[in-house]
Design a protein around this motif. Structure first.
Motif, PDB file in Angstrom:
ATOM      1  N   ALA A  55       9.682 -27.564 -31.443  1.00  0.00           N
ATOM      2  CA  ALA A  55       9.279 -28.738 -31.846  1.00  0.00           C
ATOM      3  C   ALA A  55       7.914 -28.732 -31.643  1.00  0.00           C
ATOM      4  CB  ALA A  55       9.867 -29.800 -30.861  1.00  0.00           C
ATOM      5  N   VAL A  56       7.276 -29.559 -32.249  1.00  0.00           N
ATOM      6  CA  VAL A  56       5.790 -29.977 -32.282  1.00  0.00           C
ATOM      7  C   VAL A  56       5.445 -31.237 -31.128  1.00  0.00           C
ATOM      8  CG1 VAL A  56       3.495 -30.719 -33.497  1.00  0.00           C
ATOM      9  CG2 VAL A  56       5.615 -29.809 -34.626  1.00  0.00           C
ATOM     10  N   LYS A  57       4.585 -30.740 -30.220  1.00  0.00           N
ATOM     11  CA  LYS A  57       4.149 -31.761 -29.015  1.00  0.00           C
ATOM     12  C   LYS A  57       2.835 -31.609 -28.814  1.00  0.00           C
ATOM     13  CE  LYS A  57       8.497 -31.917 -27.595  1.00  0.00           C
ATOM     14  NZ  LYS A  57       9.446 -33.183 -27.626  1.00  0.00           N
ATOM     15  N   LEU A  58       2.128 -32.806 -28.481  1.00  0.00           N
ATOM     16  CA  LEU A  58       0.693 -32.702 -28.103  1.00  0.00           C
ATOM     17  C   LEU A  58       0.654 -32.394 -26.740  1.00  0.00           C
ATOM     18  CD1 LEU A  58      -1.896 -33.460 -29.036  1.00  0.00           C
ATOM     19  CD2 LEU A  58      -1.893 -35.938 -28.020  1.00  0.00           C
ATOM     20  N   ILE A  59      -0.074 -31.330 -26.590  1.00  0.00           N
ATOM     21  CA  ILE A  59       0.071 -30.571 -25.424  1.00  0.00           C
ATOM     22  C   ILE A  59      -1.364 -30.373 -24.856  1.00  0.00           C
ATOM     23  CG2 ILE A  59       0.268 -28.143 -24.482  1.00  0.00           C
ATOM     24  CD1 ILE A  59       2.759 -29.522 -25.075  1.00  0.00           C
ATOM     25  N   THR A  60      -1.321 -30.703 -23.555  1.00  0.00           N
ATOM     26  CA  THR A  60      -2.635 -30.334 -22.717  1.00  0.00           C
ATOM     27  C   THR A  60      -2.405 -29.197 -21.827  1.00  0.00           C
ATOM     28  OG1 THR A  60      -1.818 -31.754 -21.000  1.00  0.00           O
ATOM     29  CG2 THR A  60      -3.002 -33.125 -22.244  1.00  0.00           C
ATOM     30  N   HIS A  61      -3.602 -28.364 -22.034  1.00  0.00           N
ATOM     31  CA  HIS A  61      -3.393 -27.017 -21.589  1.00  0.00           C
ATOM     32  C   HIS A  61      -4.821 -26.579 -20.612  1.00  0.00           C
ATOM     33  CE1 HIS A  61      -2.838 -22.547 -22.010  1.00  0.00           C
ATOM     34  NE2 HIS A  61      -3.856 -22.516 -21.937  1.00  0.00           N
ATOM     35  N   ALA A  62      -4.371 -26.044 -19.272  1.00  0.00           N
ATOM     36  CA  ALA A  62      -5.782 -25.626 -18.716  1.00  0.00           C
ATOM     37  C   ALA A  62      -5.403 -24.474 -18.003  1.00  0.00           C
ATOM     38  CB  ALA A  62      -6.334 -26.733 -17.695  1.00  0.00           C
ATOM     39  N   ARG A  63      -6.496 -23.552 -18.127  1.00  0.00           N
ATOM     40  CA  ARG A  63      -6.371 -22.225 -17.219  1.00  0.00           C
ATOM     41  C   ARG A  63      -7.582 -22.023 -16.465  1.00  0.00           C
ATOM     42  NH1 ARG A  63      -1.940 -23.094 -18.218  1.00  0.00           N
ATOM     43  NH2 ARG A  63      -0.367 -21.889 -19.155  1.00  0.00           N
ATOM     44  N   LEU A  64      -7.311 -21.459 -14.941  1.00  0.00           N
ATOM     45  CA  LEU A  64      -8.511 -21.125 -14.165  1.00  0.00           C
ATOM     46  C   LEU A  64      -8.734 -19.833 -14.755  1.00  0.00           C
ATOM     47  CD1 LEU A  64     -10.379 -22.020 -11.821  1.00  0.00           C
ATOM     48  CD2 LEU A  64      -8.768 -21.115 -10.234  1.00  0.00           C
ATOM     49  N   SER A  65      -9.759 -19.333 -14.625  1.00  0.00           N
ATOM     50  CA  SER A  65     -10.313 -17.923 -14.909  1.00  0.00           C
ATOM     51  C   SER A  65      -9.818 -17.151 -13.715  1.00  0.00           C
ATOM     52  CB  SER A  65     -11.953 -17.704 -14.905  1.00  0.00           C
ATOM     53  OG  SER A  65     -12.346 -18.058 -14.176  1.00  0.00           O
ATOM     54  N   ASP A  66      -9.753 -15.659 -13.762  1.00  0.00           N
ATOM     55  CA  ASP A  66      -9.379 -14.870 -12.743  1.00  0.00           C
ATOM     56  C   ASP A  66     -10.252 -15.092 -11.502  1.00  0.00           C
ATOM     57  OD1 ASP A  66      -7.030 -14.138 -14.094  1.00  0.00           O
ATOM     58  OD2 ASP A  66      -7.913 -12.255 -14.597  1.00  0.00           O
ATOM     59  N   SER A  67     -11.754 -15.056 -11.915  1.00  0.00           N
ATOM     60  CA  SER A  67     -12.673 -15.140 -10.710  1.00  0.00           C
ATOM     61  C   SER A  67     -12.593 -16.528 -10.114  1.00  0.00           C
ATOM     62  CB  SER A  67     -13.803 -14.688 -11.335  1.00  0.00           C
ATOM     63  OG  SER A  67     -14.382 -15.679 -12.266  1.00  0.00           O
ATOM     64  N   GLY A  68     -12.044 -17.266 -10.728  1.00  0.00           N
ATOM     65  CA  GLY A  68     -12.345 -18.842 -10.087  1.00  0.00           C
ATOM     66  C   GLY A  68     -13.494 -19.223 -10.262  1.00  0.00           C
ATOM     67  N   ASP A  69     -14.360 -18.736 -11.136  1.00  0.00           N
ATOM     68  CA  ASP A  69     -15.891 -19.653 -11.486  1.00  0.00           C
ATOM     69  C   ASP A  69     -15.532 -20.347 -12.726  1.00  0.00           C
ATOM     70  OD1 ASP A  69     -16.735 -17.795  -9.461  1.00  0.00           O
ATOM     71  OD2 ASP A  69     -17.559 -16.385 -10.718  1.00  0.00           O
ATOM     72  N   SER A  70     -14.556 -20.448 -13.298  1.00  0.00           N
ATOM     73  CA  SER A  70     -14.711 -21.090 -14.612  1.00  0.00           C
ATOM     74  C   SER A  70     -13.128 -21.584 -14.828  1.00  0.00           C
ATOM     75  CB  SER A  70     -15.350 -20.501 -15.826  1.00  0.00           C
ATOM     76  OG  SER A  70     -14.632 -19.565 -16.221  1.00  0.00           O
ATOM     77  N   TRP A  71     -13.127 -22.561 -15.704  1.00  0.00           N
ATOM     78  CA  TRP A  71     -11.644 -23.060 -16.269  1.00  0.00           C
ATOM     79  C   TRP A  71     -11.910 -23.231 -17.743  1.00  0.00           C
ATOM     80  CZ3 TRP A  71      -9.745 -27.661 -18.264  1.00  0.00           C
ATOM     81  CH2 TRP A  71     -10.581 -28.937 -18.134  1.00  0.00           C
ATOM     82  N   THR A  72     -10.733 -23.066 -18.588  1.00  0.00           N
ATOM     83  CA  THR A  72     -10.580 -23.463 -20.034  1.00  0.00           C
ATOM     84  C   THR A  72      -9.706 -24.367 -20.222  1.00  0.00           C
ATOM     85  OG1 THR A  72     -11.330 -22.604 -22.113  1.00  0.00           O
ATOM     86  CG2 THR A  72      -9.518 -21.478 -20.808  1.00  0.00           C
ATOM     87  N   GLY A  73      -9.594 -24.968 -21.187  1.00  0.00           N
ATOM     88  CA  GLY A  73      -8.487 -25.751 -21.809  1.00  0.00           C
ATOM     89  C   GLY A  73      -8.563 -26.373 -22.998  1.00  0.00           C
ATOM     90  N   TRP A  74      -7.586 -26.963 -23.614  1.00  0.00           N
ATOM     91  CA  TRP A  74      -7.594 -27.703 -24.768  1.00  0.00           C
ATOM     92  C   TRP A  74      -6.315 -28.745 -24.891  1.00  0.00           C
ATOM     93  CZ3 TRP A  74      -2.714 -26.647 -26.417  1.00  0.00           C
ATOM     94  CH2 TRP A  74      -2.245 -25.468 -26.144  1.00  0.00           C
ATOM     95  N   VAL A  75      -6.735 -29.990 -25.787  1.00  0.00           N
ATOM     96  CA  VAL A  75      -5.500 -30.680 -26.131  1.00  0.00           C
ATOM     97  C   VAL A  75      -5.222 -30.608 -27.698  1.00  0.00           C
ATOM     98  CG1 VAL A  75      -5.041 -33.108 -26.340  1.00  0.00           C
ATOM     99  CG2 VAL A  75      -6.453 -32.443 -24.451  1.00  0.00           C
ATOM    100  N   HIS A  76      -4.178 -30.143 -28.200  1.00  0.00           N
ATOM    101  CA  HIS A  76      -3.724 -29.691 -29.376  1.00  0.00           C
ATOM    102  C   HIS A  76      -2.256 -29.911 -29.875  1.00  0.00           C
ATOM    103  CE1 HIS A  76      -4.150 -27.362 -33.019  1.00  0.00           C
ATOM    104  NE2 HIS A  76      -5.708 -27.483 -32.938  1.00  0.00           N
TER     105      HIS A  76
END
Lengths: 397, 397
Positions: B240-261
């Motif tokens: 199915a199609v859902k509006l997803i919020t997604h976030a991940r911490l980097s392995d080092s823990g220094d940064s994170w990334t994410g998206w809403v899509h």
């Protein structure tokens, strides 16, 4: 510093020590101070990480004033009960994953802990790593909580998922799961529903303030009677068979009722998608509505997460008994409440069933039908006219 | 006694007053003392229950020493920000459901609250009534939390469910939902994904300790571009199609990334069964694995449940800031991480797609295919050879 002694170093106990070491920094920040494993107690020969003392004598632990928190992961109600009582009496907080002991003696042990100004915490006893008792007893406590449903035994959920997806019988699924080490050598507590029943008593206490030892009164059926034909019947109505724990508070709040039983879960129900070893618990509150908590209900690392979460609560000085009882604990009542059932009948019963307004679907050589909400006696009476009836599944509404 | 003033008496504010009155006994037991609504502030003409004073002047509230907790349910960042700041500066705890203000000014307001020894709590800002921030920041805090995914906007989830189940276009679903009052008169914040983006910033703060105002940096696409063909493509691959919020911490823990899509959610994923106005959030910890929290993500009564839950925490004296930051907040990085996509192409592209190893299914007049994990640039380059490409859906793994 918080000093921890782990009593019973099987899968969960070792996981707790491992988490305290591997996540030392996360634990320190969460707890606001260092948390160190000091002792591991076991009657077996085990290996301890550096800095952790091995012992077979609980007195070594109780004599060491550096121990503030005792983790009981022995299991059962023998030594676990004795050691927990002694630890609480000596002024130690106790954290456990032992649902059998909580269900059997929780009323007494919580009272003992409160009398000594310490905590007896057991988040890990239901739902493995899933935060469920804490959110229910804290976050949702301003609600009037009137119901709880769940899939709380990972082994049986795994077996039922295998039976459906692989099309195998219960004995075949059980044999394979034993071979893979997914169920205990003696699987009776899982398969007969006793483990789920204990967890239901603990959930009912969290939601309604009922007694833990109501456990023994909860009508319980396990999954050993679930057949391939039951799977077909559930599929015919677009759902699945799950081992469901179910509890409801009466309108007056004076009593509660519940059961553990194989049930038909329709595809639109949130528990339908809970497969394999996963667990989920749905609590119902008068303002929040239905809230579900989902995750891994067993296993070394998830269960350790819940135990360590409780240790962190203790370290932060969060008070143990979140909520004083509302007064008298609601009594358990196994009154024969009407319930819908999914059952099977021979194909010549179609006309009678349709006359009664029951939805009917073809199922193997016969029929599957959804009976209306009837008491056990009414259902039995209605079914005397039909042939080939099987033990029916409850229907989860 | 805890005296409460509610500022902004729309749907949620009135629900809070209603819950404090209707569940007075439950709230008293949970809080360990009486909790009474004393003021309702609104610029509109509203009706107040007996014993609750109506005012249009925030100074009336701030001048009354019987007020310990201010509930801010005004919304937006204008008066809500001003009044929150003044309430915190005056030594009042503030509880809010205002995700816009938390995302925009949370860093500053939490610091201000800590400096005054009071709390700024906002459980209701994400997931409505679902306990999610509290379990993440307390129960799971001894885990290293490395990811969070969710469906956090009920309106768009309702629209997508309608589009799928009724087979209608986005404009048709939106028109009907407006008529029924299920979406705001100006639905841009929901439809364009801004509301989900704010909630993702709040979740990322809870999990990773990142800054709330990273909100503005999160790449975001709403659902207005989702077509019936996207629905077909998702169905062709059994999801199915859902509006997803997604976030991940980097392995080092220094940064994170994410998206809403908008994303393709396979049927086996726990978010697949989250339909209509329901919300669910999955957090990932290094010991607990994946844990999901599910329930009603909006509405008067569920949201009131979360606000009152925070008031209870304050009454019980539970410390506001569960965990000090680990050090520097991880920086947001919108680095173009490779991601799988579900896209459509004309039917003459089948051979090229199969040569590339992409699973392909018929979809309407053309094809749907699952692209391998590629960066945006790589995906665009690979697609220049194909005709009739649509805006692709992200694939939730």
């Amino acid at each position: 510093m918080i000093g921890v002694a782990v009593m019973g170093c099987g899968v969960v106990g070792c996981g707790v020590v491992q988490m305290l070491i591997k996540n030392k920094e996360e634990v320190r920040r969460a707890a606001g101070r260092d948390v160190a494993p000091l002792y591991m107690l076991d009657i077996r020969d085990i290996a301890a990480p550096e800095g952790v003392k091995l012992t077979r004598d609980v007195n070594d632990i109780l004599a060491d004033s550096a121990v503030n928190v005792v983790v009981e992961t022995i299991g059962g109600v023998g030594a676990a009960y004795d050691f927990t009582k002694r630890a609480l009496e000596s002024g130690r907080h106790v954290v456990t994953s032992n649902k059998e002991l909580v269900a059997a003696r929780g009323d007494e042990l919580i009272k003992l802990a409160a009398g000594r100004g310490v905590s007896y915490l057991y988040e890990a006893s239901v739902g493995g790593g899933i935060p469920v008792l804490h959110p229910i007893t804290r976050c949702l406590r301003a609600n009037r909580l009137t119901g709880v449903d769940g899939i709380v035994n990972g082994s049986t959920n795994y077996l039922l998922t295998q039976m459906r997806d692989q099309g195998v019988s219960f004995p075949a699924a059980l044999g394979e799961a034993k071979r893979l080490g997914y169920v205990e050598a003696d699987p009776a507590a899982d398969v007969e529903g006793w483990d789920a029943r204990r967890k239901l008593a603990i959930l009912a206490n969290a939601c309604f303030g009922s007694r833990f030892d109501d456990d023994a009164k909860i009508p319980t059926a396990g999954i050993s009677g679930v057949t391939e034909a039951d799977m077909e019947a559930a599929a015919a109505f677009g759902g699945a068979v799950k081992l469901i724990t179910h509890a409801r508070l009466s309108d007056s709040g004076d009593s509660w009722t519940g059961w553990v039983h194989p049930a038909f879960v329709p595809a639109a129900h949130p528990l339908y998608g809970v497969n394999d070893v996963f667990n989920a618990i749905i609590a119902h509150g008068n303002f929040v509505g239905d809230v579900m908590f989902y995750g891994r209900g067993a296993g070394r690392e998830p269960t350790a997460s819940a135990v360590v979460g409780d240790i962190v609560e203790i370290a932060r000085g969060v008070s143990p008994a979140a909520v004083p009882p509302a007064g008298e604990a609601p009594a358990f009542s196994a009154a024969d409440a009407p319930i819908r059932r999914l059952a099977r009948a021979a194909s010549d019963a179609r006309e009678s069933l349709e006359r009664l307004g029951c939805p009917v679907r073809p199922c193997g050589d016969g029929l599957a039908f959804l009976a209306p909400a009837l008491t056990r006696a009414e259902f039995s009476a209605a079914c005397q006219e039909l042939n080939g009836l099987s033990e029916p599944l409850y229907v989860l509404e």
